[in-house]
Motif scaffolding. Structure first.
Motif, PDB file in Angstrom:
ATOM      1  N   VAL A  55      34.359  27.193  32.408  1.00  8.14           N
ATOM      2  CA  VAL A  55      34.545  27.928  33.666  1.00  8.14           C
ATOM      3  C   VAL A  55      33.285  28.762  33.931  1.00  8.14           C
ATOM      4  O   VAL A  55      33.125  29.843  33.374  1.00  8.14           O
ATOM      5  N   THR A  56      32.401  28.230  34.770  1.00  9.31           N
ATOM      6  CA  THR A  56      31.156  28.953  35.070  1.00  9.31           C
ATOM      7  C   THR A  56      30.941  29.125  36.575  1.00  9.31           C
ATOM      8  O   THR A  56      29.941  29.685  36.988  1.00  9.31           O
ATOM      9  N   THR A  57      31.852  28.598  37.408  1.00  5.03           N
ATOM     10  CA  THR A  57      31.652  28.683  38.866  1.00  5.03           C
ATOM     11  C   THR A  57      32.915  29.214  39.532  1.00  5.03           C
ATOM     12  O   THR A  57      33.363  28.692  40.552  1.00  5.03           O
ATOM     13  N   GLN A  58      33.495  30.246  38.943  1.00  4.33           N
ATOM     14  CA  GLN A  58      34.841  30.663  39.359  1.00  4.33           C
ATOM     15  C   GLN A  58      34.838  31.820  40.331  1.00  4.33           C
ATOM     16  O   GLN A  58      33.915  32.601  40.381  1.00  4.33           O
ATOM     17  N   ALA A  59      35.931  31.895  41.099  1.00  7.04           N
ATOM     18  CA  ALA A  59      36.115  32.997  42.035  1.00  7.04           C
ATOM     19  C   ALA A  59      36.835  34.147  41.315  1.00  7.04           C
ATOM     20  O   ALA A  59      38.041  34.339  41.444  1.00  7.04           O
ATOM     21  N   ASP A  60      36.069  34.878  40.523  1.00  4.53           N
ATOM     22  CA  ASP A  60      36.538  36.136  39.941  1.00  4.53           C
ATOM     23  C   ASP A  60      37.785  36.031  39.054  1.00  4.53           C
ATOM     24  O   ASP A  60      38.733  36.796  39.201  1.00  4.53           O
ATOM     25  N   TRP A  61      37.817  35.072  38.153  1.00  6.39           N
ATOM     26  CA  TRP A  61      38.814  35.096  37.073  1.00  6.39           C
ATOM     27  C   TRP A  61      38.134  34.629  35.797  1.00  6.39           C
ATOM     28  O   TRP A  61      37.062  34.041  35.848  1.00  6.39           O
ATOM     29  N   TRP A  76      40.592  28.597  48.896  1.00  4.91           N
ATOM     30  CA  TRP A  76      39.353  29.119  49.483  1.00  4.91           C
ATOM     31  C   TRP A  76      39.243  30.623  49.263  1.00  4.91           C
ATOM     32  O   TRP A  76      40.222  31.320  49.028  1.00  4.91           O
ATOM     33  N   THR A  77      38.005  31.099  49.347  1.00  2.00           N
ATOM     34  CA  THR A  77      37.717  32.524  49.430  1.00  2.00           C
ATOM     35  C   THR A  77      36.339  32.657  50.096  1.00  2.00           C
ATOM     36  O   THR A  77      35.863  31.704  50.709  1.00  2.00           O
ATOM     37  N   HIS A 123      48.820  33.134  36.770  1.00  2.00           N
ATOM     38  CA  HIS A 123      48.956  33.373  38.212  1.00  2.00           C
ATOM     39  C   HIS A 123      49.491  34.779  38.509  1.00  2.00           C
ATOM     40  O   HIS A 123      49.708  35.115  39.694  1.00  2.00           O
ATOM     41  N   GLY A 124      49.694  35.589  37.466  1.00  2.00           N
ATOM     42  CA  GLY A 124      50.264  36.929  37.645  1.00  2.00           C
ATOM     43  C   GLY A 124      49.636  37.745  38.759  1.00  2.00           C
ATOM     44  O   GLY A 124      50.341  38.347  39.574  1.00  2.00           O
ATOM     45  N   PRO A 125      48.281  37.819  38.860  1.00  2.00           N
ATOM     46  CA  PRO A 125      47.671  38.713  39.860  1.00  2.00           C
ATOM     47  C   PRO A 125      47.809  38.253  41.319  1.00  2.00           C
ATOM     48  O   PRO A 125      47.484  39.022  42.224  1.00  2.00           O
ATOM     49  N   VAL A 126      48.236  37.022  41.574  1.00  2.00           N
ATOM     50  CA  VAL A 126      48.235  36.513  42.962  1.00  2.00           C
ATOM     51  C   VAL A 126      49.363  37.180  43.756  1.00  2.00           C
ATOM     52  O   VAL A 126      50.516  37.149  43.333  1.00  2.00           O
ATOM     53  N   PRO A 127      49.057  37.793  44.915  1.00  2.00           N
ATOM     54  CA  PRO A 127      50.109  38.476  45.690  1.00  2.00           C
ATOM     55  C   PRO A 127      50.963  37.485  46.491  1.00  2.00           C
ATOM     56  O   PRO A 127      50.520  36.365  46.771  1.00  2.00           O
ATOM     57  N   LEU A 128      52.149  37.881  46.856  1.00  2.00           N
ATOM     58  CA  LEU A 128      53.069  37.204  47.796  1.00  2.00           C
ATOM     59  C   LEU A 128      53.587  35.840  47.325  1.00  2.00           C
ATOM     60  O   LEU A 128      54.746  35.493  47.565  1.00  2.00           O
ATOM     61  N   ALA A 129      52.740  35.039  46.673  1.00  2.00           N
ATOM     62  CA  ALA A 129      53.135  33.656  46.367  1.00  2.00           C
ATOM     63  C   ALA A 129      54.332  33.591  45.408  1.00  2.00           C
ATOM     64  O   ALA A 129      55.178  32.703  45.528  1.00  2.00           O
ATOM     65  N   HIS A 130      54.405  34.536  44.464  1.00  2.00           N
ATOM     66  CA  HIS A 130      55.542  34.517  43.518  1.00  2.00           C
ATOM     67  C   HIS A 130      56.848  34.712  44.281  1.00  2.00           C
ATOM     68  O   HIS A 130      57.808  33.944  44.110  1.00  2.00           O
ATOM     69  N   GLN A 131      56.879  35.724  45.164  1.00  2.00           N
ATOM     70  CA  GLN A 131      58.094  36.020  45.935  1.00  2.00           C
ATOM     71  C   GLN A 131      58.498  34.839  46.822  1.00  2.00           C
ATOM     72  O   GLN A 131      59.677  34.629  47.072  1.00  2.00           O
ATOM     73  N   LEU A 132      57.496  34.083  47.296  1.00  2.00           N
ATOM     74  CA  LEU A 132      57.789  32.935  48.170  1.00  2.00           C
ATOM     75  C   LEU A 132      58.257  31.712  47.378  1.00  2.00           C
ATOM     76  O   LEU A 132      58.568  30.677  47.961  1.00  2.00           O
ATOM     77  N   LEU A 153      46.273  39.351  51.227  1.00  2.00           N
ATOM     78  CA  LEU A 153      45.305  38.296  50.897  1.00  2.00           C
ATOM     79  C   LEU A 153      43.869  38.776  51.125  1.00  2.00           C
ATOM     80  O   LEU A 153      42.968  38.429  50.365  1.00  2.00           O
ATOM     81  N   VAL A 154      43.682  39.596  52.167  1.00  2.00           N
ATOM     82  CA  VAL A 154      42.349  40.165  52.414  1.00  2.00           C
ATOM     83  C   VAL A 154      41.916  40.947  51.181  1.00  2.00           C
ATOM     84  O   VAL A 154      40.791  40.806  50.673  1.00  2.00           O
ATOM     85  N   ASP A 155      42.841  41.722  50.650  1.00  2.00           N
ATOM     86  CA  ASP A 155      42.546  42.563  49.496  1.00  2.00           C
ATOM     87  C   ASP A 155      42.309  41.702  48.247  1.00  2.00           C
ATOM     88  O   ASP A 155      41.287  41.836  47.559  1.00  2.00           O
ATOM     89  N   TYR A 156      43.220  40.769  47.972  1.00  2.00           N
ATOM     90  CA  TYR A 156      43.127  39.952  46.751  1.00  2.00           C
ATOM     91  C   TYR A 156      41.849  39.106  46.738  1.00  2.00           C
ATOM     92  O   TYR A 156      41.193  38.952  45.704  1.00  2.00           O
ATOM     93  N   LYS A 157      41.474  38.587  47.897  1.00  2.00           N
ATOM     94  CA  LYS A 157      40.280  37.746  47.960  1.00  2.00           C
ATOM     95  C   LYS A 157      38.991  38.567  48.029  1.00  2.00           C
ATOM     96  O   LYS A 157      37.906  38.002  48.083  1.00  2.00           O
ATOM     97  N   GLY A 158      39.121  39.882  48.072  1.00  4.62           N
ATOM     98  CA  GLY A 158      37.939  40.745  48.023  1.00  4.62           C
ATOM     99  C   GLY A 158      37.168  40.818  49.331  1.00  4.62           C
ATOM    100  O   GLY A 158      35.960  41.047  49.343  1.00  4.62           O
ATOM    101  N   LEU A 159      37.880  40.624  50.467  1.00  9.20           N
ATOM    102  CA  LEU A 159      37.193  40.562  51.772  1.00  9.20           C
ATOM    103  C   LEU A 159      37.188  41.895  52.519  1.00  9.20           C
ATOM    104  O   LEU A 159      36.599  41.997  53.599  1.00  9.20           O
TER     105      LEU A 159
END
Ligand code: HEM
Length: 343
Positions: free
Chosen positions: A173-179, A226-227, A193-202, A313-319
């Protein structure tokens, strides 16, 4: 005719660019004007000629430079590649998959000759010509997973299946989006997948895991994620956050079109034959906003997606810091026309 490989960098002077052909084949991930997590999994079947889906494992003009960047990351931080002892067989499975896919899809660049367990592998773009014994680690310069993934664009996770779950027991893993692989190694599907918001509840992860557990050999599947990334930097890892975290503060309305990149991951999933493990290749494609808006329908859609993106998602993706600036810059390319689904 073969691929013309570019020589470019993903750090320091950031000379990475997409050719017009690479822009046209970019896997734009939005099929409508808004975005929310879903179980967006489809069969990984062959797509149109020239598209990133034409072959099961895509090789493109950035191949040689991406491999050079991977070698630099591994030199600085060997823990980006880890394999728990029981995963060596899965590593051989992966080596076979990648060598077969590459040599079948791109015979002008790669060749594989097999005589029983005596294999001969030629990788012309990287100048590699090796003979080895399949299954005998001592005949390769690295373990099988590391050997072949040093020659393959994208990150790779090898997942062991047991106790009705998937376990991240090996990967590079050398080209990852912050994990971090070093953090996630040994975790299961729900844990990483613990840190991902909303998706668990859905219920997204519950359904996705069920789907994965039933994945069959010979029927790979895929999804897009995407990010966004400031500068065409492949290695946006937590380990190197000190190197790239501050890049976000360098964006201005004048430079954002050149510096901000949409980062799309083509994620695929293959069941492996001997180990029953799953391999999860995560292939990263980068495109700067200035390149993206040369395709009018993308320039029209992206500001709409970003503007209406759920705050979690804005927050989680760092935007957070630059989302509004990006929407404003992109809005010049939104003529207000109605868009059609999928277009
Ligand atoms: C995010 C790994 C399959 C959906 C992530 C993250 C990792 C990961 C490491 C980052 C979590 C973090 O913030 O630390 C994997 C692996 C898979 C897999 C190894 C192999 C089985 C799936 C599947 C889905 C999925 C099948 C289907 C829905 C997501 C979503 C995110 C995510 C929605 C958040 C991404 C974002 O907003 O950027 N995954 N994943 N994953 N994963 Fe997976």
């Amino acid at each position: 005719m073969g691929i013309e490989f570019r020589h470019e960098t993903f750090r320091d002077d950031f000379t990475f660019r997409n050719s017009p052909a690479a822009i046209r084949r970019f896997p734009f991930p939005f099929d409508k004007d808004s975005y929310m997590y879903a179980v967006n999994i489809e069969p990984h079947v062959s797509g149109p000629k020239g598209s990133v889906y034409e072959h099961p494992i895509d090789v493109d003009e950035h191949y040689v430079s991406e491999m050079a960047d991977r070698a630099l990351v591994l030199k600085e931080d060997p823990l980006r590649c880890q394999s728990l002892p029981h995963m060596t067989l899965a590593g051989w499975d992966l080596l076979e998959l990648l060598m077969e896919c590459k040599s079948t899809s791109y015979p002008e660049h790669f060749s594989l000759t097999r005589d029983g367990d005596k294999w001969h592998w030629i990788n012309r773009p990287l100048g590699i010509d090796d003979k080895f014994t399949f299954g005998d680690v001592s005949t390769l310069p690295y373990g099988p997973m590391e050997y072949i993934t040093r020659q393959s664009q994208g990150d790779f996770c090898l997942l062991d299946q047991r106790d009705g779950n998937l376990w991240m027991d090996a990967g590079i893993v050398t080209t990852q989006a912050d994990w971090s692989l070093d953090f996630d190694i040994g975790m299961n599907f729900m844990e990483w997948h613990g840190p991902v918001p909303l998706a668990h509840q859905l219920g997204v992860f519950e359904r996705a895991l069920k789907f994965m557990l039933n994945l069959r050999q010979g029927s790979p599947v895929r999804r897009l994620n995407w990010t966004m990334t400031v500068n065409p930097r492949l290695d946006t890892s937590p380990e190197n956050y000190h190197k790239w975290g501050t890049d976000r503060a360098t964006l201005t309305p004048e430079n954002i079109g050149n510096k901000l990149h949409l980062r799309v991951e083509l994620q695929s999933f293959f069941r492996l034959p001997r180990s029953n493990a799953i391999v999860f290749p995560i292939r990263c494609y980068l495109i700067k906003l200035e390149e993206l808006v040369t395709v009018p329908k993308w320039g029209r859609r992206l500001p709409r997606v970003l503007k209406t993106l759920p705050p979690e998602l804005v927050d989680y993706k760092g935007l957070t810091r630059y989302r509004d600036m990006a929407v404003e810059w992109l809005s010049r390319y939104d003529d207000g026309a109605e868009t059609s689904p999928g277009g």
